[in-house]
Design a protein around this motif. Structure first.
Motif, PDB file in Angstrom:
ATOM      1  N   ALA A 260       9.007  36.015   2.319  1.00  0.00           N
ATOM      2  CA  ALA A 260       7.923  35.987   1.336  1.00  0.00           C
ATOM      3  C   ALA A 260       7.918  34.671   0.561  1.00  0.00           C
ATOM      4  O   ALA A 260       6.856  34.096   0.293  1.00  0.00           O
ATOM      5  CB  ALA A 260       8.061  37.170   0.382  1.00  0.00           C
ATOM      6  N   VAL A 261       9.134  34.224   0.187  1.00  0.00           N
ATOM      7  CA  VAL A 261       9.228  32.940  -0.517  1.00  0.00           C
ATOM      8  C   VAL A 261       8.722  31.809   0.368  1.00  0.00           C
ATOM      9  O   VAL A 261       7.989  30.919  -0.085  1.00  0.00           O
ATOM     10  CB  VAL A 261      10.684  32.684  -0.959  1.00  0.00           C
ATOM     11  N   PHE A 262       9.115  31.876   1.666  1.00  0.00           N
ATOM     12  CA  PHE A 262       8.657  30.837   2.602  1.00  0.00           C
ATOM     13  C   PHE A 262       7.139  30.852   2.741  1.00  0.00           C
ATOM     14  O   PHE A 262       6.492  29.798   2.724  1.00  0.00           O
ATOM     15  CB  PHE A 262       9.313  31.052   3.962  1.00  0.00           C
ATOM     16  N   VAL A 263       6.587  32.058   2.898  1.00  0.00           N
ATOM     17  CA  VAL A 263       5.133  32.170   3.033  1.00  0.00           C
ATOM     18  C   VAL A 263       4.431  31.645   1.781  1.00  0.00           C
ATOM     19  O   VAL A 263       3.426  30.924   1.850  1.00  0.00           O
ATOM     20  CB  VAL A 263       4.738  33.634   3.308  1.00  0.00           C
ATOM     21  N   ARG A 264       4.974  32.025   0.600  1.00  0.00           N
ATOM     22  CA  ARG A 264       4.358  31.561  -0.642  1.00  0.00           C
ATOM     23  C   ARG A 264       4.426  30.041  -0.763  1.00  0.00           C
ATOM     24  O   ARG A 264       3.456  29.384  -1.143  1.00  0.00           O
ATOM     25  CB  ARG A 264       5.045  32.218  -1.835  1.00  0.00           C
ATOM     26  N   LYS A 265       5.627  29.494  -0.454  1.00  0.00           N
ATOM     27  CA  LYS A 265       5.773  28.030  -0.516  1.00  0.00           C
ATOM     28  C   LYS A 265       4.842  27.352   0.474  1.00  0.00           C
ATOM     29  O   LYS A 265       4.259  26.295   0.178  1.00  0.00           O
ATOM     30  CB  LYS A 265       7.230  27.644  -0.219  1.00  0.00           C
ATOM     31  N   ASN A 266       4.717  27.989   1.673  1.00  0.00           N
ATOM     32  CA  ASN A 266       3.837  27.403   2.684  1.00  0.00           C
ATOM     33  C   ASN A 266       2.384  27.433   2.218  1.00  0.00           C
ATOM     34  O   ASN A 266       1.626  26.461   2.416  1.00  0.00           O
ATOM     35  CB  ASN A 266       3.984  28.173   3.992  1.00  0.00           C
ATOM     36  N   ARG A 267       1.995  28.544   1.577  1.00  0.00           N
ATOM     37  CA  ARG A 267       0.634  28.616   1.054  1.00  0.00           C
ATOM     38  C   ARG A 267       0.413  27.586  -0.052  1.00  0.00           C
ATOM     39  O   ARG A 267      -0.646  26.954  -0.125  1.00  0.00           O
ATOM     40  CB  ARG A 267       0.358  30.026   0.532  1.00  0.00           C
ATOM     41  N   GLU A 268       1.409  27.442  -0.927  1.00  0.00           N
ATOM     42  CA  GLU A 268       1.288  26.436  -1.983  1.00  0.00           C
ATOM     43  C   GLU A 268       1.184  25.036  -1.402  1.00  0.00           C
ATOM     44  O   GLU A 268       0.404  24.209  -1.870  1.00  0.00           O
ATOM     45  CB  GLU A 268       2.485  26.528  -2.930  1.00  0.00           C
ATOM     46  N   TYR A 269       1.986  24.797  -0.347  1.00  0.00           N
ATOM     47  CA  TYR A 269       1.930  23.496   0.311  1.00  0.00           C
ATOM     48  C   TYR A 269       0.556  23.259   0.933  1.00  0.00           C
ATOM     49  O   TYR A 269      -0.038  22.166   0.802  1.00  0.00           O
ATOM     50  CB  TYR A 269       3.014  23.403   1.385  1.00  0.00           C
ATOM     51  N   ASN A 270       0.029  24.306   1.620  1.00  0.00           N
ATOM     52  CA  ASN A 270      -1.301  24.178   2.213  1.00  0.00           C
ATOM     53  C   ASN A 270      -2.354  23.949   1.145  1.00  0.00           C
ATOM     54  O   ASN A 270      -3.294  23.163   1.329  1.00  0.00           O
ATOM     55  CB  ASN A 270      -1.635  25.430   3.025  1.00  0.00           C
ATOM     56  N   THR A 271      -2.200  24.651   0.008  1.00  0.00           N
ATOM     57  CA  THR A 271      -3.156  24.467  -1.085  1.00  0.00           C
ATOM     58  C   THR A 271      -3.113  23.042  -1.612  1.00  0.00           C
ATOM     59  O   THR A 271      -4.155  22.411  -1.865  1.00  0.00           O
ATOM     60  CB  THR A 271      -2.862  25.456  -2.220  1.00  0.00           C
ATOM     61  N   ARG A 272      -1.887  22.530  -1.792  1.00  0.00           N
ATOM     62  CA  ARG A 272      -1.769  21.139  -2.265  1.00  0.00           C
ATOM     63  C   ARG A 272      -2.338  20.161  -1.255  1.00  0.00           C
ATOM     64  O   ARG A 272      -2.974  19.174  -1.631  1.00  0.00           O
ATOM     65  CB  ARG A 272      -0.296  20.821  -2.559  1.00  0.00           C
ATOM     66  N   GLN A 273      -2.089  20.436   0.038  1.00  0.00           N
ATOM     67  CA  GLN A 273      -2.625  19.559   1.076  1.00  0.00           C
ATOM     68  C   GLN A 273      -4.148  19.577   1.069  1.00  0.00           C
ATOM     69  O   GLN A 273      -4.801  18.524   1.203  1.00  0.00           O
ATOM     70  CB  GLN A 273      -2.099  19.990   2.454  1.00  0.00           C
ATOM     71  N   ASN A 274      -4.721  20.770   0.928  1.00  0.00           N
ATOM     72  CA  ASN A 274      -6.177  20.865   0.875  1.00  0.00           C
ATOM     73  C   ASN A 274      -6.732  20.138  -0.337  1.00  0.00           C
ATOM     74  O   ASN A 274      -7.767  19.461  -0.265  1.00  0.00           O
ATOM     75  CB  ASN A 274      -6.605  22.335   0.855  1.00  0.00           C
TER      76      ASN A 274
END
Length: 365
Positions: A256-270
């Motif tokens: 879950a932490v990985f998924v959340r971090k990945n989503r945050e990373y994708n959000t920052r990238q976007n």
């Protein structure tokens, strides 16, 4: 003759109006998307004519026609766009020339699921089509917990998983792959998807119990061991189950932490891509304004040069006219002097004639 001309004019008008008509088409089947990935929402006109000069608007028809993306006057105008779609929608300018107004939606979310309306409008015609999107979200790995024993020695197990969309299918399986009936099922839905929870009581000790959650092409599974040569005392089973449950919970938390971090990373990238695109647009606008300024400066110089040449030519013309007037004045003055001389000469001749006449009269007397 006028009647024939009127008939031809009416026929040409009908032909023109028909040639400007088109049909907006989109797939009748539901478009499936995976949460976190990008998806293309197909929409085009038939026949394939350019829609660059037209108005292209995407709505969420299931949300009271809320604006998802608006293209008008050769540019994106998303001031009234839904906040959840900011920076995630894009049209392809090259495809617009081919009549393709498909919308690219980035980082799909469960909340993006619904019915969309593709509306295309020209100066004299408009049409629209609907498109349904179903978002598939893979939830967290199922977590099995031990919930004690019943009076007959059966082991109570619970399996729980969340973050799925649409509603997943949860099942219990034994070591042979046979399905086991759940005794109690619970299902809840929130903005992140479905949360499912099933309970079962295991009577057979020499077995492996699987909790499996399936959703179309995705499946997650967790295993718990209920077999032991010495199933009693219960302490060993509880300890083993607790260890497995703790490990599964830890794995779920890490995932879950990985998924959340990945989503945050994708959000920052976007967000970075969006700001980069905005910066690029500003740079292009700056270059365009600079080019227009240079053109204005060149036009100003050209106008000044034309004015200078015109002023110089006008001065020369005035000077020539003044010289001509002076020459004419001199000519008139000379002619006047000549007439005065001629007048004086005639007067002298007249005086002479009179003098001669008087002399002749005197002689005659």
């Amino acid at each position: 003759m006028n009647f024939i001309f009127l008939i031809l004019l009416i026929i040409s008008g009908i032909t023109y109006s028909r040639s400007d008509r088109y049909e907006v088409v989109s797939p009748a089947d539901t478009v499936f998307a995976v949460a976190g990935e990008d998806v293309i929402l197909p929409c085009s006109v038939k026949p394939s004519i350019s829609v660059v000069d037209m108005r292209v608007e995407w709505f969420r028809s299931d949300l009271k026609n809320s604006v998802v993306h608006l293209y008008e006057d050769h540019d994106d105008r998303n001031t009234e766009q839904l906040q959840s779609y900011r920076g995630r929608t894009k049209l392809n300018p090259q495809e617009l020339q081919r009549g393709d107004a498909s919308l690219k939606l980035s980082s799909v979310q469960v909340s993006d699921e619904g019915r969309y309306k593709c509306f295309i409008q020209s100066k004299s015609w408009s049409d629209y089509a609907f498109l349904d999107i179903s978002v598939e979200a893979v939830g967290s790995p199922p977590v099995i917990t031990v919930d004690g024993f019943d009076q007959s020695g059966g082991l109570h197990l619970q399996c729980e998983s969340e973050g799925w969309n649409p509603e997943p299918f949860l099942e219990w399986l034994n070591s042979e792959g046979a399905s086991l009936s759940s005794e109690k099922t619970e299902m809840q839905r929130n903005t992140d998807g479905f949360r499912v929870k099933h309970s079962i009581t295991v009577q057979h000790r020499d077995d492996k119990i699987h909790c499996r959650v399936r959703l179309r092409h995705h499946m997650l599974e967790t295993l718990i061991l209920t077999s032991s040569k010495s199933f009693n005392p219960w302490r060993k089973l509880i300890i083993l189950s607790t260890i497995v449950a703790v490990l599964v919970v830890i794995s779920g938390i890490l995932l879950a932490v990985f998924v959340r971090k990945n989503r945050e990373y994708n959000t920052r990238q976007n967000e970075y891509r969006r700001k980069k695109e905005e910066h690029s647009k500003l740079q292009k606008e700056k270059v365009r304004i600079q080019q227009e300024h240079e053109k204005l400066q060149e036009e100003k110089k050209r106008k000044q040069q034309e004015y200078s040449e015109l002023l110089q030519n006008e001065n020369q013309r005035i000077k020539q006219e003044r010289d001509t007037i002076l020459e004419e004045k001199v000519r008139i003055q000379r002619e006047h002097e000549k007439r005065e001389e001629e007048k004086n000469r005639i007067q002298q001749e007249r005086d002479q004639l009179l003098e001669e006449k008087r002399k002749q009269q005197g002689e005659f007397i």
